[in-house]
Each structure stands twice: as structure tokens, then as C-alpha cells.
Design a protein around this motif. Structure first.
Motif, PDB file in Angstrom:
ATOM      1  N   TYR A  44     -79.095  53.923  30.637  1.00  0.00           N
ATOM      2  CA  TYR A  44     -77.772  54.508  30.431  1.00  0.00           C
ATOM      3  C   TYR A  44     -77.785  55.997  30.781  1.00  0.00           C
ATOM      4  N   LEU A  45     -78.792  56.722  30.310  1.00  0.00           N
ATOM      5  CA  LEU A  45     -78.889  58.149  30.590  1.00  0.00           C
ATOM      6  C   LEU A  45     -79.017  58.403  32.093  1.00  0.00           C
ATOM      7  N   ALA A  46     -79.848  57.617  32.774  1.00  0.00           N
ATOM      8  CA  ALA A  46     -80.020  57.772  34.220  1.00  0.00           C
ATOM      9  C   ALA A  46     -78.706  57.500  34.959  1.00  0.00           C
ATOM     10  N   GLU A  47     -77.984  56.471  34.545  1.00  0.00           N
ATOM     11  CA  GLU A  47     -76.694  56.174  35.180  1.00  0.00           C
ATOM     12  C   GLU A  47     -75.704  57.320  34.974  1.00  0.00           C
ATOM     13  N   GLN A  48     -75.682  57.884  33.779  1.00  0.00           N
ATOM     14  CA  GLN A  48     -74.790  59.006  33.498  1.00  0.00           C
ATOM     15  C   GLN A  48     -75.155  60.220  34.350  1.00  0.00           C
ATOM     16  N   ARG A  49     -76.449  60.498  34.482  1.00  0.00           N
ATOM     17  CA  ARG A  49     -76.890  61.627  35.304  1.00  0.00           C
ATOM     18  C   ARG A  49     -76.517  61.416  36.763  1.00  0.00           C
ATOM     19  N   LEU A  50     -76.655  60.191  37.250  1.00  0.00           N
ATOM     20  CA  LEU A  50     -76.292  59.892  38.636  1.00  0.00           C
ATOM     21  C   LEU A  50     -74.797  60.130  38.861  1.00  0.00           C
ATOM     22  N   ILE A  51     -73.985  59.715  37.922  1.00  0.00           N
ATOM     23  CA  ILE A  51     -72.542  59.962  38.019  1.00  0.00           C
ATOM     24  C   ILE A  51     -72.276  61.463  38.046  1.00  0.00           C
ATOM     25  N   ASP A  52     -72.941  62.204  37.149  1.00  0.00           N
ATOM     26  CA  ASP A  52     -72.763  63.657  37.111  1.00  0.00           C
ATOM     27  C   ASP A  52     -73.155  64.305  38.437  1.00  0.00           C
ATOM     28  N   ILE A  53     -74.251  63.852  39.026  1.00  0.00           N
ATOM     29  CA  ILE A  53     -74.708  64.399  40.307  1.00  0.00           C
ATOM     30  C   ILE A  53     -73.694  64.087  41.393  1.00  0.00           C
ATOM     31  N   ARG A  54     -73.196  62.872  41.406  1.00  0.00           N
ATOM     32  CA  ARG A  54     -72.246  62.472  42.452  1.00  0.00           C
ATOM     33  C   ARG A  54     -70.938  63.244  42.379  1.00  0.00           C
ATOM     34  N   VAL A  55     -70.497  63.595  41.185  1.00  0.00           N
ATOM     35  CA  VAL A  55     -69.251  64.359  41.059  1.00  0.00           C
ATOM     36  C   VAL A  55     -69.527  65.861  40.916  1.00  0.00           C
ATOM     37  N   ARG A  56     -70.773  66.227  41.118  1.00  0.00           N
ATOM     38  CA  ARG A  56     -71.212  67.630  41.116  1.00  0.00           C
ATOM     39  C   ARG A  56     -70.981  68.337  39.780  1.00  0.00           C
TER      40      ARG A  56
END
Length: 74
Positions: A44-56
Motif C-alpha cells: 500500500y505504501l509503495a503504491e501511494q508513493r508511486l502515485i505521488d511520484i506520478r503526480v509530482r
């Protein structure tokens, strides 16, 4: 308290394991949850971080910089 529905095949396997070992089905359900909860939280944490990275919304650091910063270079 937690009540869950399991597929019949899983329920049968759990029942057989419990009878064969003298433990309860609840014991094995609890063990399975505890065993995998850390992995689920990490996912879950990794998925959230990936979303954050994608939306900068978060900044990344190149591996080379991390290696230099923590003196991990050969």
C-alpha cells in the motif's frame, strides 16, 4: 472480533490442518494475517508513493546521490 467467509476448499483445508495439529482454525487464520500484514502495508505504501511520484507530489533522489550522501560508494 472478525468474521470472514472463505471458499469451501480453503475452509476444508483449514479444518483439516486444525484437526491434524490440535490447533484452532482461528489460530491459523491469525497466523496467516500476521504473516502477510507487513507485506500488505508495504505494498500500500509503495503504491501511494508511486502515485505521488506520478503526480509530482514528491521528489525522487537518484541512486547515485543516495550512494554519495551515505558514503556507500566503492
Amino acid at each position: 472480533m472478525l468474521a470472514i467467509r472463505l471458499p469451501d476448499e480453503v475452509e476444508s483445508r483449514l479444518e483439516a490442518l486444525a484437526k491434524a495439529t490440535g490447533r484452532t482454525k482461528s489460530f491459523y487464520a491469525r497466523e496467516a494475517i500476521l504473516e502477510h500484514l507487513d507485506d500488505l502495508e508495504d505494498l500500500y505504501l509503495a503504491e501511494q508513493r508511486l502515485i505521488d511520484i506520478r503526480v509530482r507530489n514528491t521528489q525522487t533522489v537518484p541512486l547515485e546521490e543516495v550512494m554519495r550522501r551515505y558514503d556507500l560508494e566503492d
